[in-house]
Motif scaffolding. Structure first.
Motif, mmCIF file in Angstrom:
data_model
loop_
_atom_site.group_PDB
_atom_site.id
_atom_site.type_symbol
_atom_site.label_atom_id
_atom_site.label_comp_id
_atom_site.label_asym_id
_atom_site.label_seq_id
_atom_site.Cartn_x
_atom_site.Cartn_y
_atom_site.Cartn_z
ATOM 1 N N ASN A 305 0.810 -1.227 0.000
ATOM 2 C CA ASN A 305 0.000 0.000 0.000
ATOM 3 C C ASN A 305 0.845 1.280 0.000
ATOM 4 N N PHE A 306 1.769 1.368 -0.954
ATOM 5 C CA PHE A 306 2.595 2.569 -1.067
ATOM 6 C C PHE A 306 1.717 3.766 -1.429
ATOM 7 N N LYS A 307 1.968 4.875 -0.819
ATOM 8 C CA LYS A 307 1.248 6.107 -1.157
ATOM 9 C C LYS A 307 1.808 6.729 -2.422
ATOM 10 N N SER A 308 3.131 6.644 -2.574
ATOM 11 C CA SER A 308 3.775 7.233 -3.745
ATOM 12 C C SER A 308 3.749 6.235 -4.907
ATOM 13 N N LYS A 309 3.391 6.702 -6.094
ATOM 14 C CA LYS A 309 3.291 5.836 -7.273
ATOM 15 C C LYS A 309 4.430 6.064 -8.274
ATOM 16 N N LYS A 310 5.132 7.181 -8.149
ATOM 17 C CA LYS A 310 6.229 7.490 -9.062
ATOM 18 C C LYS A 310 7.516 6.833 -8.557
ATOM 19 N N ILE A 311 8.021 5.877 -9.333
ATOM 20 C CA ILE A 311 9.090 4.984 -8.871
ATOM 21 C C ILE A 311 10.384 5.708 -8.536
ATOM 22 N N PHE A 312 10.804 6.663 -9.324
ATOM 23 C CA PHE A 312 12.127 7.256 -9.136
ATOM 24 C C PHE A 312 12.122 8.485 -8.224
ATOM 25 N N THR A 313 11.104 8.598 -7.404
ATOM 26 C CA THR A 313 11.038 9.703 -6.450
ATOM 27 C C THR A 313 11.574 9.246 -5.097
ATOM 28 N N VAL A 314 11.995 10.200 -4.283
ATOM 29 C CA VAL A 314 12.545 9.870 -2.973
ATOM 30 C C VAL A 314 11.472 9.283 -2.057
ATOM 31 N N ASN A 315 10.231 9.708 -2.218
ATOM 32 C CA ASN A 315 9.154 9.168 -1.381
ATOM 33 C C ASN A 315 8.888 7.693 -1.670
ATOM 34 N N PHE A 316 8.946 7.315 -2.952
ATOM 35 C CA PHE A 316 8.761 5.914 -3.318
ATOM 36 C C PHE A 316 9.912 5.084 -2.747
ATOM 37 N N TYR A 317 11.135 5.590 -2.904
ATOM 38 C CA TYR A 317 12.310 4.863 -2.400
ATOM 39 C C TYR A 317 12.246 4.706 -0.874
ATOM 40 N N LYS A 318 11.773 5.737 -0.191
ATOM 41 C CA LYS A 318 11.650 5.667 1.263
ATOM 42 C C LYS A 318 10.677 4.565 1.669
ATOM 43 N N GLU A 319 9.539 4.480 0.990
ATOM 44 C CA GLU A 319 8.559 3.440 1.307
ATOM 45 C C GLU A 319 9.115 2.056 0.986
ATOM 46 N N LEU A 320 9.840 1.956 -0.127
ATOM 47 C CA LEU A 320 10.444 0.679 -0.521
ATOM 48 C C LEU A 320 11.470 0.232 0.513
ATOM 49 N N TYR A 321 12.233 1.177 1.018
ATOM 50 C CA TYR A 321 13.287 0.894 2.010
ATOM 51 C C TYR A 321 12.689 0.498 3.359
ATOM 52 N N LEU A 322 11.714 1.255 3.827
ATOM 53 C CA LEU A 322 11.153 1.015 5.161
ATOM 54 C C LEU A 322 10.229 -0.191 5.215
ATOM 55 N N SER A 323 9.626 -0.564 4.090
ATOM 56 C CA SER A 323 8.677 -1.686 4.075
ATOM 57 C C SER A 323 9.349 -3.035 3.837
ATOM 58 N N ALA A 324 10.620 -3.026 3.426
ATOM 59 C CA ALA A 324 11.301 -4.279 3.099
ATOM 60 C C ALA A 324 11.293 -5.238 4.283
ATOM 61 N N PRO A 325 10.838 -6.482 4.082
ATOM 62 C CA PRO A 325 10.767 -7.446 5.185
ATOM 63 C C PRO A 325 12.123 -7.989 5.607
ATOM 64 N N PHE A 326 13.103 -7.987 4.712
ATOM 65 C CA PHE A 326 14.485 -8.381 4.964
ATOM 66 C C PHE A 326 14.664 -9.841 5.378
ATOM 67 N N PHE A 327 14.068 -10.261 6.485
ATOM 68 C CA PHE A 327 14.411 -11.586 7.011
ATOM 69 C C PHE A 327 13.257 -12.582 6.963
ATOM 70 N N LYS A 328 12.385 -12.439 5.978
ATOM 71 C CA LYS A 328 11.339 -13.440 5.762
ATOM 72 C C LYS A 328 11.769 -14.283 4.562
ATOM 73 N N ASN A 329 12.763 -15.125 4.798
ATOM 74 C CA ASN A 329 13.300 -16.024 3.785
ATOM 75 C C ASN A 329 13.813 -15.295 2.550
ATOM 76 N N ASN A 330 14.371 -14.105 2.781
ATOM 77 C CA ASN A 330 14.836 -13.318 1.638
ATOM 78 C C ASN A 330 16.353 -13.315 1.496
ATOM 79 N N ILE A 331 17.060 -13.024 2.585
ATOM 80 C CA ILE A 331 18.526 -12.922 2.485
ATOM 81 C C ILE A 331 19.121 -14.319 2.456
#
Length: 331
Positions: A305-331
């Protein structure tokens, strides 16, 4: 002569075991995160962590082992260099040489420096209806409600400061420092204790002497502070390594976003591509966005449920960074 026979009582005596500390899993996850973010391998030395409080006998004069041990056990992406000045003295006395050519290869890049800066023992609280069994029977790492109903019999406080400086010129790394506090709450009648780290409960309820609870509190405080310190050193979201997650670090978030804002388009795409792996997707980090990657980002954006829809904006990147699950069988 036959094999010795043991009674059932003797057989039930516990064998030596590998003592996993409170943040054991967090350090292993952090090691994986450092590798995944392609961070450099540093040679790190841990100086004496001194007791700078007036309570010289109540706290250890050197608690650096609480810092070194988790690094040696769990962080194979860090090379720990021994800090033993007396070695030089003995080697000089034995060989007659002051300078050792091979020693130059063992010099660290960075040094962890710190001290116990506060120890207040047995601060008395006025109320007497605090039930530590009830307080710590629920979910660990509870929200900070302790200050609203602080009615334990007594509590002690320990504060620890850590920082990192460059070995070659003794200059401190800006922003790479921590200052944290842990409190030991004791129910005297039951002689039980619970711990609050920076105001949040860690879910402990144990029968213990003050010395035992103090030693355990200092170890937990040291490991917590070390995780935060390394997170700031490597600029990685270390708060995702603990269960449940620590509070996010605004210092790292701001630094990460600044890196994205100042990067050229190709580097921005690489930063986005690297985060895709933490969502479970395989992506070639080449700085060229593909249709497949765009589809991945679209799926992630909808799922979280990202609020920002424009991929190359800092707001989109922030949501992508903060929402990353990291340790749910990913790394």
């Amino acid at each position: 002569m036959g094999n010795p026979k043991f009674s059932q009582k003797e057989q039930n005596i516990s064998m030596p075991f590998n003592n996993k500390t409170y943040f054991y899993d967090a350090f292993q996850k952090m090691n994986s995160m450092i590798i995944a973010f392609n961070r450099p391998v540093y040679k790190i030395q841990v100086k004496t962590i001194e007791n700078l409080t007036s309570a010289k006998g109540a706290m250890p004069m050197d608690s650096s082992s609480f810092i070194k041990t988790p690094l040696i056990l769990n962080m194979n992406h860090i090379k720990v260099v021994a800090y033993e000045p007396i070695f030089n003295k003995y080697e000089t006395k034995t060989t007659g040489f002051v300078y050792f050519p091979e020693m130059k290869k063992s010099m660290p890049n960075l040094v962890i420096n710190g001290a116990i800066t506060q120890f207040d023992k047995g601060i008395i609280s006025t109320s007497n209806n605090f039930d530590i069994d009830a307080e710590f029977g629920g979910d660990p790492w509870r929200s900070d409600s302790r200050f609203n109903h602080d009615n334990s019999d007594s509590f002690s406080q320990i504060a620890l400061d850590l920082s990192i400086f460059k070995y070659k010129d003794r200059s401190y790394l800006s922003g790479v420092a921590t200052t944290n506090k842990i409190e030991i709450h004791r129910k005297r009648r039951k002689n039980r204790f619970g711990l609050f780290l920076n105001g949040s409960g860690i879910g402990y309820s144990k029968y213990s002497t003050l010395q035992q609870s103090k030693d355990e509190a200092l170890r937990i405080l040291s490991e917590y502070s070390l995780i935060q310190l390394l997170g700031r050193l490597y600029n990685i979201p270390y708060w995702k390594c603990t269960t449940p997650n620590m509070k996010s670090d605004s210092y790292i978030i701001n630094k990460t976003l600044k890196e994205f804002i100042t990067a050229n388009n190709s580097t921005k795409i690489k930063l986005i591509e690297r985060l895709l792996s933490f969502y479970g997707y395989s992506s070639k980090i080449d700085g060229k966005i593909s249709k497949r990657e765009l589809n991945m980002l679209s799926i992630i954006s909808k799922k979280y449920n990202f609020k920002s829809k424009k991929i190359f904006t800092v707001n989109f990147y922030k949501e992508l960074y903060l929402s990353a699950p990291f340790f749910k069988n990913n790394i």
